[in-house]
Scaffold this active site. Structure first.
Site, mmCIF file in Angstrom:
data_model
loop_
_atom_site.group_PDB
_atom_site.id
_atom_site.type_symbol
_atom_site.label_atom_id
_atom_site.label_comp_id
_atom_site.label_asym_id
_atom_site.label_seq_id
_atom_site.Cartn_x
_atom_site.Cartn_y
_atom_site.Cartn_z
ATOM 1 N N TYR A 150 0.316 1.198 -6.310
ATOM 2 C CA TYR A 150 0.358 1.181 -4.842
ATOM 3 C C TYR A 150 -0.689 2.137 -4.302
ATOM 4 O O TYR A 150 -0.600 3.348 -4.495
ATOM 5 C CB TYR A 150 1.765 1.579 -4.413
ATOM 6 C CG TYR A 150 2.076 1.604 -2.944
ATOM 7 C CD1 TYR A 150 1.273 1.016 -1.981
ATOM 8 C CD2 TYR A 150 3.244 2.224 -2.511
ATOM 9 C CE1 TYR A 150 1.607 1.045 -0.643
ATOM 10 C CE2 TYR A 150 3.594 2.260 -1.184
ATOM 11 C CZ TYR A 150 2.771 1.672 -0.245
ATOM 12 O OH TYR A 150 3.107 1.711 1.085
ATOM 13 N N LYS B 262 -0.590 -3.160 -4.910
ATOM 14 C CA LYS B 262 -0.359 -3.215 -3.469
ATOM 15 C C LYS B 262 -1.455 -2.366 -2.844
ATOM 16 O O LYS B 262 -1.472 -1.150 -2.990
ATOM 17 C CB LYS B 262 1.025 -2.675 -3.106
ATOM 18 C CG LYS B 262 1.307 -2.751 -1.614
ATOM 19 C CD LYS B 262 2.728 -2.325 -1.291
ATOM 20 C CE LYS B 262 2.974 -2.429 0.215
ATOM 21 N NZ LYS B 262 4.340 -2.006 0.554
#
Length: 176
Positions: free
Chosen positions: A133, A162
């Protein structure tokens, strides 16, 4: 290895007036998202107020989301300031039925590239697929596409990214 596909919203964590997790509201929110056709969930991510929750509250949120998800896959946010703490969150998520973990680089520490790779290498020992992420605003560390590609190459178990830097020009190099 499970795949991270489709619409996978990050679930917000509601609170009662006395500042405890509102389990009923959380369950209702997840059930409405299931009815709307989502494909999975992320529990205890940055939108899920994870940084404000105790370990026990985080585990409660993850258990509630897994129970209400109607069999849809749940990924657990495990971001913290240390790999040790993140691995504890991962173990709690795995015990609750999560199918993967999502993590920022270590919070509160401006790690260099080698340290970020080492951190994700440790996270990958949790036994669940890892979603790397990148959210520089939330973590204080920006992971450019080259670093994310290095992590994906060097760390077994990385299954998804992400990318939340706000720079859409980073997406094409990540797809290579």
């Amino acid at each position: 290895m499970p795949r991270f596909e489709g619409i996978i919203p990050a679930v917000t964590t509601p609170f009662t007036a006395d500042d405890t997790v509102d389990v009923a509201a959380l369950r209702e929110n997840v059930e409405k998202l299931v009815e709307a056709g989502v494909h999975g969930f992320v529990a205890t991510g940055t939108m899920g107020e994870a940084g404000s929750l105790t370990r026990e509250e985080r585990a409660l949120v993850v258990r509630t989301v897994v129970e209400a998800a109607g069999g849809r896959p749940v990924t657990v946010g495990i971001s913290s300031g240390s790999a040790k703490q993140s691995l504890e969150y991962a173990a709690d998520g795995k015990a609750a039925g999560a199918i993967g973990v999502m993590s920022l680089p270590p919070l509160g520490y401006r790690a260099d590239a080698d340290e970020v790779v080492a951190f994700f290498s440790e996270i990958a020992t949790c036994g669940l697929p890892v979603m790397v992420y990148n959210n520089p605003e939330a973590s204080g560390v920006d992971m450019p596409a080259e670093l994310i590609a290095r992590i994906a190459k060097e760390v077994d178990g990385v299954a998804a990214v992400k990318e939340c830097s706000g720079d859409t020009r980073r997406i094409p190099p990540l797809l290579e």
